[in-house]
Every structure is written in C-alpha cells, then in structure tokens.
Design an enzyme around this catalytic site. Structure first.
Site, short mmCIF file in Angstrom:
data_model
loop_
_atom_site.label_atom_id
_atom_site.label_comp_id
_atom_site.label_asym_id
_atom_site.label_seq_id
_atom_site.Cartn_x
_atom_site.Cartn_y
_atom_site.Cartn_z
CB CYS C 118 -0.90 0.01 1.24
SG CYS C 118 -1.83 1.55 1.42
CB CYS C 121 -1.98 4.72 4.32
SG CYS C 121 -3.44 4.08 3.49
CB CYS C 123 -4.53 -0.65 2.83
SG CYS C 123 -5.17 1.02 2.85
#
Lengths: 105, 95, 213
Positions: C118, C121, C123
């Site tokens: 990700c 961020c 995830c």
C-alpha cells in the site's frame, strides 16, 4: 506537487525486515480507532484518519511511529468533530502529566 | 448508484491532475494507460468522506492493470510484469 | 520465520487498559493516548471494557487464520475456486470474519507471482492476518515494492524467475489483498494442519514462498 505520504516509486534504501510485538499503548490506540469508527459511534472514518495523517508535516511524519501518527490523527478528528474540546484535552494532558510525576498512573 | 462507465478489458487513462486535499490516486500512476481488470464495486467518494461528508452518489471503483515497463522507463524485469491499482471512475478517461 | 503473535494470548487478559507500558517516563503520544481515552470514557463514548475487548479481538486475529484458509484451499479444489470468486463467503465458511474488509484473493501459479503493498498508507488485510509487520509500513517498502518488486523480494530471499510474471497490487482504496501461495511439491497427502504450518504470514503478502522446512 507530490504529497509526502504518496511515496510509490520514490528512491529509498533497503527494506529492513523489522517487526516488533505491539506495545499495550499501541494496541489501545488501535482499539480506540476500531471503536470510534464503528457504525454506532461513527466519530471517524478511514478517510478522515488518512487525511489527518497526511496533514502531519513531512518532518514529523518521518519521525513519528505508526501509532504516534494514528493517535495524532484520531485526536485531531475528535476535535474537528466536536467530540472533545481543546480546553478539555489540554487540562486532561496536564492532569495525566501530574499523575505520572506523582506515581499515580 | 449509477452504472459503471467502463467494463473489464477496456483501455483507460488515469487523469493527470493536480489535487489539493485527500485522494486515493497515487501520483506515480497519473497520466498512464492501463486495462480495466475488474469492477470492484461502488463506493462513497473518499475525497468527500475525508471531510465528513457523505460522498454520494457512490462511484464505481476499478482495478486497473498497468504494464510496469510503461509506468517506469527504467523498470528491471520482463515485459509481462504488471501493477494493479484501484482507481475511482472520476479519475479515468477512455484511452 | 518469527511470525507468531499468538503468545500474547497468555497474558493480555491480566492487563488493565490503563497499565503503563514501561517504567520510564511516558512519551508525549503515550500521554495523549491516555488523555484521549480517559476523556472518551468520561463522556460515555467508550468504556474501559470495550477497549479491553477490542484489544482481545485484535489479538485473536493472527496469520494462523489465513494459513487455515490457504491450507483448506490447497486441499479442496472446490473451496479454492470459491475462495478466488467469493472470498468473503469462503472466509466465513472457515469461521474467519472479514468484517467490513472487501477481500480479494490472488493466486500464485507457475505463471504469476503476486505481491501486495500500500503505497499511500499501510492498508493490509487485518481481519484475516492481524496487524501488519513494521517493514510493511516502512518508507522503503512502500516506495520500492511498486517500482522494483523483484529487487525487494530478492532482498527478502525470494528470487522469481523471468518466465513468471510479477503482479504487484497497490491497495490504494477499498480492497484488501490476500495472496494464495503456491503449494510446494512434495506435500501430497499432507493433512491440512501440517499444510497450514508452512503457510507463513509473509507467503500471504507475497514476499515469501511456502516451503517445506
């Protein structure tokens, strides 16, 4: 302009295979987010969490650990939503500091 | 909720837009062409949800597949390597 | 590979939510967590008990859940098909609740190797695998996995031959990806329990292959 969290493809060093067992305070931050984002409370959404993390300046973003960013973002959201006020928070922080000094935590 | 504008197999191009605020389209993929791999479903717009708005109507979300060699001119790897990115419909144009 | 977080089970029940973490002085963010939590409890928004139970629920989610799903998919072709087409239902069938997560299961084959990242961020399929390892959230992994996946995998000791396509999944929005690793040769006739034991967390992120120890 590229935002600092948007780092796909940026030059970076070797991936260090680090991991650690999460500390109790980190788990509590996680738990707070889970509770505050449930349907019943709905005081923060995933995209609000992300937005407030992205709003942390680039220097602080790099220095802060994952759950430090999370508690910063959760706190910001509670203020934005009006669930807590800045005055309440600053008084409570002072109280926590006092209790810590007096060994009452 | 409306109908999805694109179908699996369609060629699409990611808008190369500058945006202020929260969004979920990574910069590295903007301006690139890819192929719709699947329609993931319809979701409230994260660009609105981030500011505590309802983000309706829901938008189609696609998983779009890109050739790595086209995304990164200096890509080290064979021609078949790909990267899949989830992209909202309002970020896509017909290629 | 040190992927076991299960050992927390032994002692977390005894922890009071306000118990300090270390003997030394608290950091600013640790004090902030205490302050915010106490305010939320005082206002009746959450209870200390809810916090404790949320932590217990999180501790119960470990890569062992994912390993059970993978082992069953290896052993039962019909289940594997279901896992790839209806991952939510397949996961629930084994008693693993994906929660609000929209799960996508991607299969490693003789032609394709999948890797999850990700870049925006961190995830991660938490409802299936528990909390992500630090390296998954690191700047180096998030920056490089998408641009030089083969090199990053090689740094983890995984070399993918050029006749296998590497497919990176950047979980930018609402999907969460779980890799269904390739079943190693020589495991024919193994019980699902024995199979699950070789399905590590890293194989389900795609940064490792399942191997016979």
């Amino acid at each position: 302009m590229r935002q600092h969290h948007d780092m796909g493809g940026e030059p970076a060093g070797r991936v260090e295979k680090t991991e650690h067992d999460y500390a109790p305070w980190e788990k509590r931050v996680d738990a707070l987010l889970v509770l505050l984002s449930d349907r019943e409370r709905s005081l923060i959404r995933t995209d609000e969490l992300r937005k407030n993390i992205e709003a942390i300046g680039p220097d602080a973003y790099e220095k802060m650990s994952y759950y430090e960013r999370w508690i910063t973002s959760v706190t910001a959201n509670l203020l934005q939503r009006g669930a807590i006020t800045a005055e309440e928070l600053s008084r409570k922080l002072a109280d926590v500091e006092r209790r810590e000094k007096e060994g009452l935590l | 909720m409306s109908q999805a504008r694109f179908q699996p197999g369609d060629r699409v191009k990611v808008r190369n837009a500058e945006v202020v605020g929260h969004m979920r389209t990574p910069r590295y993929i903007r301006g690139h062409e890819g192929e719709v791999e699947r329609i993931c479903g319809f979701f409230a717009n994260p660009e609105e949800l981030a500011y505590n708005r309802h983000g309706l109507p829901k938008r189609a979300l696609y998983r779009v597949r890109f050739d790595q060699k086209k995304v990164w001119p200096d890509y080290q790897g064979p021609a078949g390597d790909t990267v899949d990115v989830e992209i909202y419909e309002h970020w896509l144009d017909k290629a | 590979m040190s992927t076991h977080h299960d050992h927390d089970h032994d002692h977390h029940d005894h922890k009071h939510p306000t118990q300090p973490d270390v003997d030394g002085p608290l950091t600013y963010h640790q004090r902030l967590e205490i302050a915010v939590r106490e305010l939320l409890i005082e206002k009746g928004i959450v209870t200390a008990d809810e916090v404790r139970r949320a932590i217990e629920a999180m501790d119960a989610r470990t890569p062992a859940q994912g390993a059970r799903i993978v082992a069953h998919a290896w052993a039962d072709p019909a289940y594997k098909k279901k896992l790839l087409t209806e991952p939510r239902e397949a996961s629930l069938e084994l008693g693993v609740d994906p929660g609000v997560t929209k799960l996508v299961v991607v299969e490693n084959t003789d032609k394709v190797h999948n890797l999850v990242v990700c870049t925006l961020c961190s995830c991660y399929p938490r409802s299936i695998l528990g909390l992500p390892p630090d390296w998954y959230k690191s700047r180096a992994y998030r920056s490089r996995a998408v641009r030089e996946p083969r090199k990053v995998m090689s740094e983890f000791g995984l070399e993918i031959p050029d006749d296998i396509a590497v497919r990176v999944h950047d979980s930018t929005a609402d999907m969460r990806y779980l890799v269904l690793p390739k079943r190693p040769k020589g495991t024919e006739g193994w019980s699902e329990e024995k199979l699950a034991a070789i399905v590590t967390r890293d194989t389900m992120i795609g940064i490792a292959e399942a191997r016979i120890p």
